[in-house]
Scaffold this motif. Structure first.
Motif, mmCIF file in Angstrom:
data_model
loop_
_atom_site.group_PDB
_atom_site.id
_atom_site.type_symbol
_atom_site.label_atom_id
_atom_site.label_comp_id
_atom_site.label_asym_id
_atom_site.label_seq_id
_atom_site.Cartn_x
_atom_site.Cartn_y
_atom_site.Cartn_z
ATOM 1 N N GLN A 189 0.819 -1.206 0.000
ATOM 2 C CA GLN A 189 0.000 0.000 0.000
ATOM 3 C C GLN A 189 0.856 1.259 0.000
ATOM 4 N N LEU A 190 2.018 1.176 0.619
ATOM 5 C CA LEU A 190 2.927 2.327 0.642
ATOM 6 C C LEU A 190 3.856 2.356 -0.569
ATOM 7 N N GLN A 191 3.682 1.388 -1.486
ATOM 8 C CA GLN A 191 4.512 1.277 -2.676
ATOM 9 C C GLN A 191 6.002 1.123 -2.321
ATOM 10 N N LEU A 192 6.253 0.301 -1.317
ATOM 11 C CA LEU A 192 7.627 0.038 -0.877
ATOM 12 C C LEU A 192 8.090 -1.376 -1.202
ATOM 13 N N ILE A 193 7.273 -2.132 -1.954
ATOM 14 C CA ILE A 193 7.717 -3.448 -2.399
ATOM 15 C C ILE A 193 8.811 -3.260 -3.453
ATOM 16 N N ASP A 194 9.829 -4.112 -3.383
ATOM 17 C CA ASP A 194 11.028 -3.988 -4.217
ATOM 18 C C ASP A 194 11.736 -2.655 -3.950
ATOM 19 N N ASN A 195 11.751 -2.295 -2.666
ATOM 20 C CA ASN A 195 12.408 -1.065 -2.215
ATOM 21 C C ASN A 195 13.200 -1.394 -0.950
ATOM 22 N N PRO A 196 14.473 -1.011 -0.864
ATOM 23 C CA PRO A 196 15.270 -1.372 0.324
ATOM 24 C C PRO A 196 14.744 -0.767 1.620
ATOM 25 N N ILE A 197 13.909 0.261 1.533
ATOM 26 C CA ILE A 197 13.353 0.852 2.758
ATOM 27 C C ILE A 197 12.519 -0.174 3.523
ATOM 28 N N SER A 198 11.803 -1.024 2.807
ATOM 29 C CA SER A 198 11.003 -2.057 3.477
ATOM 30 C C SER A 198 11.886 -3.014 4.264
ATOM 31 N N ILE A 199 13.052 -3.330 3.734
ATOM 32 C CA ILE A 199 13.980 -4.228 4.432
ATOM 33 C C ILE A 199 14.552 -3.542 5.671
ATOM 34 N N ILE A 200 14.962 -2.296 5.520
ATOM 35 C CA ILE A 200 15.560 -1.568 6.638
ATOM 36 C C ILE A 200 14.557 -1.400 7.776
ATOM 37 N N LEU A 201 13.315 -1.047 7.444
ATOM 38 C CA LEU A 201 12.280 -0.889 8.474
ATOM 39 C C LEU A 201 11.989 -2.214 9.178
ATOM 40 N N SER A 202 11.950 -3.301 8.423
ATOM 41 C CA SER A 202 11.681 -4.618 9.019
ATOM 42 C C SER A 202 12.808 -5.031 9.956
ATOM 43 N N TYR A 203 14.053 -4.860 9.517
ATOM 44 C CA TYR A 203 15.185 -5.196 10.370
ATOM 45 C C TYR A 203 15.167 -4.380 11.657
ATOM 46 N N THR A 204 14.933 -3.093 11.526
ATOM 47 C CA THR A 204 14.933 -2.221 12.700
ATOM 48 C C THR A 204 13.843 -2.611 13.686
ATOM 49 N N ALA A 205 12.636 -2.852 13.183
ATOM 50 C CA ALA A 205 11.510 -3.176 14.060
ATOM 51 C C ALA A 205 11.727 -4.498 14.790
ATOM 52 N N PHE A 206 12.223 -5.505 14.095
ATOM 53 C CA PHE A 206 12.371 -6.817 14.723
ATOM 54 C C PHE A 206 13.586 -6.897 15.646
ATOM 55 N N ASN A 207 14.566 -6.045 15.451
ATOM 56 C CA ASN A 207 15.752 -6.073 16.317
ATOM 57 C C ASN A 207 15.627 -5.157 17.530
ATOM 58 N N LEU A 208 14.661 -4.252 17.522
ATOM 59 C CA LEU A 208 14.520 -3.312 18.642
ATOM 60 C C LEU A 208 14.291 -4.007 19.989
ATOM 61 N N PRO A 209 13.348 -4.961 20.117
ATOM 62 C CA PRO A 209 13.102 -5.559 21.440
ATOM 63 C C PRO A 209 14.340 -6.199 22.063
ATOM 64 N N LEU A 210 15.058 -7.012 21.289
ATOM 65 C CA LEU A 210 16.250 -7.674 21.830
ATOM 66 C C LEU A 210 17.327 -6.659 22.181
ATOM 67 N N THR A 211 17.507 -5.642 21.341
ATOM 68 C CA THR A 211 18.508 -4.617 21.612
ATOM 69 C C THR A 211 18.180 -3.855 22.882
ATOM 70 N N ILE A 212 16.914 -3.518 23.072
ATOM 71 C CA ILE A 212 16.491 -2.823 24.294
ATOM 72 C C ILE A 212 16.730 -3.699 25.515
ATOM 73 N N MET A 213 16.439 -4.979 25.398
ATOM 74 C CA MET A 213 16.626 -5.888 26.537
ATOM 75 C C MET A 213 18.093 -5.976 26.945
ATOM 76 N N ILE A 214 19.003 -5.978 25.967
ATOM 77 C CA ILE A 214 20.435 -6.024 26.279
ATOM 78 C C ILE A 214 20.897 -4.708 26.909
ATOM 79 N N LEU A 215 20.420 -3.590 26.374
ATOM 80 C CA LEU A 215 20.830 -2.282 26.888
ATOM 81 C C LEU A 215 20.256 -2.004 28.267
ATOM 82 N N LEU A 216 19.130 -2.625 28.582
ATOM 83 C CA LEU A 216 18.400 -2.302 29.811
ATOM 84 C C LEU A 216 19.257 -2.508 31.056
#
Length: 298
Positions: free
Chosen positions: A153-180
């Protein structure tokens, strides 16, 4: 009388003190420990050595020789082929810059969240932390269809922004837990002194708190880098053109309908491992220091 004294002295000279026995026992124990660790290290390193020799074989050698056999005529051309003809240079560059951007975003955003939760007082801090921790329990594959529809819907298919956003979102919880744990162990006196000197909250974070988290930063950087570099599902789902593919998906270029170039696949995998090994060797001391510091409070 003198003979009795001489016999006692001889018995004393031949006896081994408890301290000597302890030192011998400790040496034997350490020797056994090093032996076990050496065997484990061999099992850990051997797959890399095997992959290196595999990348130098032809298809005939892969299927005609023993898996443990050395290549008869090392095919160094496999590396040249994958780098020039297989478009691996483009995939390698894509993996590097996508990984770097996703890691930087994840670490910065996770640092913001952790600082706000641990160093600032507000009512919903525990609720927000709980929401982030719930993200660890969400299976990656269950999000593919919703994310694909969302990015479409955002026209981000076949766009590296979709990959970067997915990586960031899925890695945030574990990263926060380590930093905590690390943030909770930081002394508050420095921040209180900075407030007394008129320092703003932004300067406290960037000039005082963030520099003190360097050890744990190395830990979260290498963890995020390994995940982003080796990730396959998101790239294979959201990226279709060769322009934005990464190394993990680019390996499929050497798998054909009638013929598979196994030596080229091994060379591609070997190239993909090298950056991770270099990063881990360079940051290994910081990783251990960060994990140890983040596991102890006070």
């Amino acid at each position: 009388m003198s003979e009795v004294v001489m016999q006692k002295n001889n018995k004393t000279d031949l006896s081994i003190s408890p301290k000597t026995k302890g030192s011998i026992g400790s040496k034997i124990g350490y020797g056994f420990l090093y032996l076990v660790l050496g065997i484990i290290a061999i099992f850990q390193i051997y797959p890399l050595v095997w992959l290196f020799f595999f990348s130098l074989k032809t298809n005939q050698e892969v299927f005609g020789l023993s898996p443990f056999a050395l290549p008869k005529d090392p095919q160094w051309g496999n590396y040249v082929k994958v780098w020039t003809q297989g478009n691996i240079s483009q995939y390698f560059f894509n993996s590097v810059w996508i990984t770097v951007i996703a890691v930087v975003l994840t670490v910065i955003l996770a640092s913001f969240v952790t600082f706000a939760i641990t160093r600032m007082h507000w009512k919903l801090s525990k609720l927000v932390l709980g929401l982030f921790m719930v993200g660890i329990m969400i299976p990656l594959h269950s999000t593919l269809i919703p994310l694909f529809s969302f990015f479409n819907q955002l026209q981000l298919i076949d766009n590296p922004i979709s990959i970067i956003l997915s990586y960031t979102a899925f890695n945030l919880p574990l990263t926060i837990m380590i930093l905590l744990g690390f943030y909770q162990a930081l002394p508050r006196e420095l921040e209180e002194a900075a407030v007394m000197d008129g320092c703003s909250i932004h300067r406290i974070f960037f000039q005082i708190t963030l520099p003190m988290t360097t050890p744990v930063m190395a830990t979260v950087v290498i963890i995020n880098m390994i995940y982003n570099w080796n990730e396959f599902v998101f790239v294979n789902t959201f990226i279709s053109s060769d322009k934005w593919k990464t190394l993990t998906v680019g390996v499929n270029n050497f798998v054909g309908q009638y013929l598979t170039d196994w030596g080229a696949i091994g060379a591609t995998l070997m190239i993909s491992i090298i950056p991770i090994l270099i990063a881990f060797i360079v940051l290994s001391n910081k990783i251990v220091e960060g994990l140890a510091a983040g596991s102890v409070k006070g």
